[in-house]
Design a protein around this motif. Structure first.
Motif, PDB file in Angstrom:
ATOM      1  N   LEU A  23       7.766  26.876   0.277  1.00 56.10           N
ATOM      2  CA  LEU A  23       8.975  26.094   0.524  1.00 56.10           C
ATOM      3  C   LEU A  23       9.582  26.380   1.893  1.00 56.10           C
ATOM      4  O   LEU A  23      10.301  25.536   2.435  1.00 56.10           O
ATOM      5  N   LEU A  24       9.299  27.549   2.459  1.00 62.49           N
ATOM      6  CA  LEU A  24       9.846  27.841   3.788  1.00 62.49           C
ATOM      7  C   LEU A  24       9.174  26.994   4.862  1.00 62.49           C
ATOM      8  O   LEU A  24       9.793  26.644   5.864  1.00 62.49           O
ATOM      9  N   ASP A  25       7.888  26.656   4.645  1.00 68.38           N
ATOM     10  CA  ASP A  25       7.199  25.792   5.607  1.00 68.38           C
ATOM     11  C   ASP A  25       7.777  24.381   5.602  1.00 68.38           C
ATOM     12  O   ASP A  25       7.726  23.677   6.613  1.00 68.38           O
ATOM     13  N   HIS A  26       8.313  23.947   4.455  1.00 71.82           N
ATOM     14  CA  HIS A  26       8.854  22.598   4.319  1.00 71.82           C
ATOM     15  C   HIS A  26      10.360  22.635   4.085  1.00 71.82           C
ATOM     16  O   HIS A  26      10.911  21.754   3.438  1.00 71.82           O
ATOM     17  N   PHE A  27      11.021  23.671   4.635  1.00 73.96           N
ATOM     18  CA  PHE A  27      12.448  23.847   4.389  1.00 73.96           C
ATOM     19  C   PHE A  27      13.268  22.658   4.886  1.00 73.96           C
ATOM     20  O   PHE A  27      14.217  22.233   4.239  1.00 73.96           O
ATOM     21  N   GLY A  28      12.908  22.085   6.019  1.00 76.41           N
ATOM     22  CA  GLY A  28      13.632  20.954   6.582  1.00 76.41           C
ATOM     23  C   GLY A  28      13.495  19.692   5.756  1.00 76.41           C
ATOM     24  O   GLY A  28      14.343  18.798   5.809  1.00 76.41           O
ATOM     25  N   LYS A  29      12.420  19.596   4.969  1.00 77.68           N
ATOM     26  CA  LYS A  29      12.190  18.401   4.157  1.00 77.68           C
ATOM     27  C   LYS A  29      12.853  18.484   2.786  1.00 77.68           C
ATOM     28  O   LYS A  29      12.885  17.506   2.056  1.00 77.68           O
ATOM     29  N   LEU A  30      13.355  19.666   2.441  1.00 73.05           N
ATOM     30  CA  LEU A  30      13.987  19.837   1.137  1.00 73.05           C
ATOM     31  C   LEU A  30      15.334  19.129   1.103  1.00 73.05           C
ATOM     32  O   LEU A  30      15.989  18.938   2.140  1.00 73.05           O
ATOM     33  N   SER A  31      15.753  18.767  -0.086  1.00 71.80           N
ATOM     34  CA  SER A  31      17.090  18.199  -0.247  1.00 71.80           C
ATOM     35  C   SER A  31      18.125  19.291  -0.018  1.00 71.80           C
ATOM     36  O   SER A  31      17.798  20.476   0.072  1.00 71.80           O
ATOM     37  N   THR A  32      19.369  18.896   0.049  1.00 69.61           N
ATOM     38  CA  THR A  32      20.450  19.873   0.238  1.00 69.61           C
ATOM     39  C   THR A  32      20.466  20.868  -0.913  1.00 69.61           C
ATOM     40  O   THR A  32      20.629  22.067  -0.710  1.00 69.61           O
ATOM     41  N   GLU A  33      20.267  20.364  -2.115  1.00 73.31           N
ATOM     42  CA  GLU A  33      20.242  21.251  -3.280  1.00 73.31           C
ATOM     43  C   GLU A  33      19.078  22.226  -3.202  1.00 73.31           C
ATOM     44  O   GLU A  33      19.219  23.416  -3.508  1.00 73.31           O
ATOM     45  N   GLY A  34      17.927  21.774  -2.761  1.00 75.67           N
ATOM     46  CA  GLY A  34      16.766  22.645  -2.624  1.00 75.67           C
ATOM     47  C   GLY A  34      16.984  23.724  -1.578  1.00 75.67           C
ATOM     48  O   GLY A  34      16.620  24.888  -1.779  1.00 75.67           O
ATOM     49  N   ARG A  35      17.580  23.342  -0.460  1.00 75.97           N
ATOM     50  CA  ARG A  35      17.867  24.329   0.593  1.00 75.97           C
ATOM     51  C   ARG A  35      18.855  25.389   0.096  1.00 75.97           C
ATOM     52  O   ARG A  35      18.664  26.578   0.322  1.00 75.97           O
ATOM     53  N   LEU A  36      19.902  24.925  -0.593  1.00 77.11           N
ATOM     54  CA  LEU A  36      20.888  25.876  -1.104  1.00 77.11           C
ATOM     55  C   LEU A  36      20.283  26.790  -2.167  1.00 77.11           C
ATOM     56  O   LEU A  36      20.627  27.968  -2.242  1.00 77.11           O
ATOM     57  N   THR A  37      19.382  26.266  -2.969  1.00 76.72           N
ATOM     58  CA  THR A  37      18.725  27.091  -3.988  1.00 76.72           C
ATOM     59  C   THR A  37      17.880  28.174  -3.335  1.00 76.72           C
ATOM     60  O   THR A  37      17.919  29.340  -3.747  1.00 76.72           O
ATOM     61  N   VAL A  38      17.113  27.803  -2.320  1.00 77.08           N
ATOM     62  CA  VAL A  38      16.281  28.792  -1.615  1.00 77.08           C
ATOM     63  C   VAL A  38      17.158  29.854  -0.964  1.00 77.08           C
ATOM     64  O   VAL A  38      16.889  31.058  -1.078  1.00 77.08           O
ATOM     65  N   LEU A  39      18.216  29.431  -0.301  1.00 76.88           N
ATOM     66  CA  LEU A  39      19.119  30.391   0.340  1.00 76.88           C
ATOM     67  C   LEU A  39      19.817  31.270  -0.688  1.00 76.88           C
ATOM     68  O   LEU A  39      20.045  32.460  -0.433  1.00 76.88           O
ATOM     69  N   THR A  40      20.135  30.721  -1.853  1.00 81.93           N
ATOM     70  CA  THR A  40      20.767  31.506  -2.912  1.00 81.93           C
ATOM     71  C   THR A  40      19.848  32.603  -3.409  1.00 81.93           C
ATOM     72  O   THR A  40      20.280  33.727  -3.657  1.00 81.93           O
ATOM     73  N   TRP A  41      18.560  32.300  -3.561  1.00 77.84           N
ATOM     74  CA  TRP A  41      17.613  33.326  -4.021  1.00 77.84           C
ATOM     75  C   TRP A  41      17.522  34.480  -3.024  1.00 77.84           C
ATOM     76  O   TRP A  41      17.485  35.644  -3.419  1.00 77.84           O
ATOM     77  N   PHE A  42      17.502  34.155  -1.740  1.00 75.93           N
ATOM     78  CA  PHE A  42      17.466  35.223  -0.739  1.00 75.93           C
ATOM     79  C   PHE A  42      18.778  36.015  -0.729  1.00 75.93           C
ATOM     80  O   PHE A  42      18.765  37.239  -0.616  1.00 75.93           O
ATOM     81  N   PHE A  43      19.902  35.309  -0.862  1.00 77.07           N
ATOM     82  CA  PHE A  43      21.187  35.994  -0.890  1.00 77.07           C
ATOM     83  C   PHE A  43      21.311  36.891  -2.118  1.00 77.07           C
ATOM     84  O   PHE A  43      21.787  38.023  -2.023  1.00 77.07           O
ATOM     85  N   GLU A  44      20.891  36.393  -3.290  1.00 74.83           N
ATOM     86  CA  GLU A  44      20.954  37.200  -4.517  1.00 74.83           C
ATOM     87  C   GLU A  44      20.163  38.488  -4.368  1.00 74.83           C
ATOM     88  O   GLU A  44      20.633  39.570  -4.746  1.00 74.83           O
ATOM     89  N   THR A  45      18.965  38.368  -3.840  1.00 73.15           N
ATOM     90  CA  THR A  45      18.119  39.555  -3.685  1.00 73.15           C
ATOM     91  C   THR A  45      18.742  40.541  -2.708  1.00 73.15           C
ATOM     92  O   THR A  45      18.816  41.745  -2.997  1.00 73.15           O
ATOM     93  N   THR A  46      19.208  40.055  -1.581  1.00 72.74           N
ATOM     94  CA  THR A  46      19.807  40.937  -0.578  1.00 72.74           C
ATOM     95  C   THR A  46      21.073  41.603  -1.118  1.00 72.74           C
ATOM     96  O   THR A  46      21.246  42.827  -0.982  1.00 72.74           O
ATOM     97  N   ALA A  47      21.934  40.829  -1.733  1.00 67.93           N
ATOM     98  CA  ALA A  47      23.184  41.387  -2.263  1.00 67.93           C
ATOM     99  C   ALA A  47      22.913  42.409  -3.364  1.00 67.93           C
ATOM    100  O   ALA A  47      23.547  43.464  -3.412  1.00 67.93           O
TER     101      ALA A  47
END
Length: 94
Positions: A23-47
């Protein structure tokens, strides 16, 4: 720590999904919801990792010694440990 322990597996599984589906290779093609979901997973793990590391650190030693249960002079509990100190002399009629 409990909340971080619950967030960490969800974030790790989300990142595994991101890597599996590339999904990172196609991050620009994702919908807004998809982008926020991917960013949320990274934020959850980091936090979760940061919180677990901070909370798992050893605390500072106490600056004041812990109160003892018995007063060494009379055998009575110290004031504030188990209530008020006993009277200095027995009540009348003892």
């Amino acid at each position: 720590m409990v909340a971080a322990g619950l967030l960490l597996p969800g974030g790790i599984l989300g990142i595994a999904r991101v890597l599996h589906f590339e999904l990172l290779d196609h991050f620009g093609k994702l919908s807004t919801e998809g982008r926020l979901t991917v960013l949320t997973w990274f934020f959850e793990t980091t936090a979760a990792v940061v919180v677990l590391l901070v909370m798992a650190r050893r605390g500072f030693p106490d600056s004041a010694p812990a109160p003892t249960v018995q007063d060494q002079r009379h055998g009575y509990p110290q004031p504030g440990v188990f209530g008020p100190p006993p009277p200095s002399r027995p009540p009348p009629g003892w």
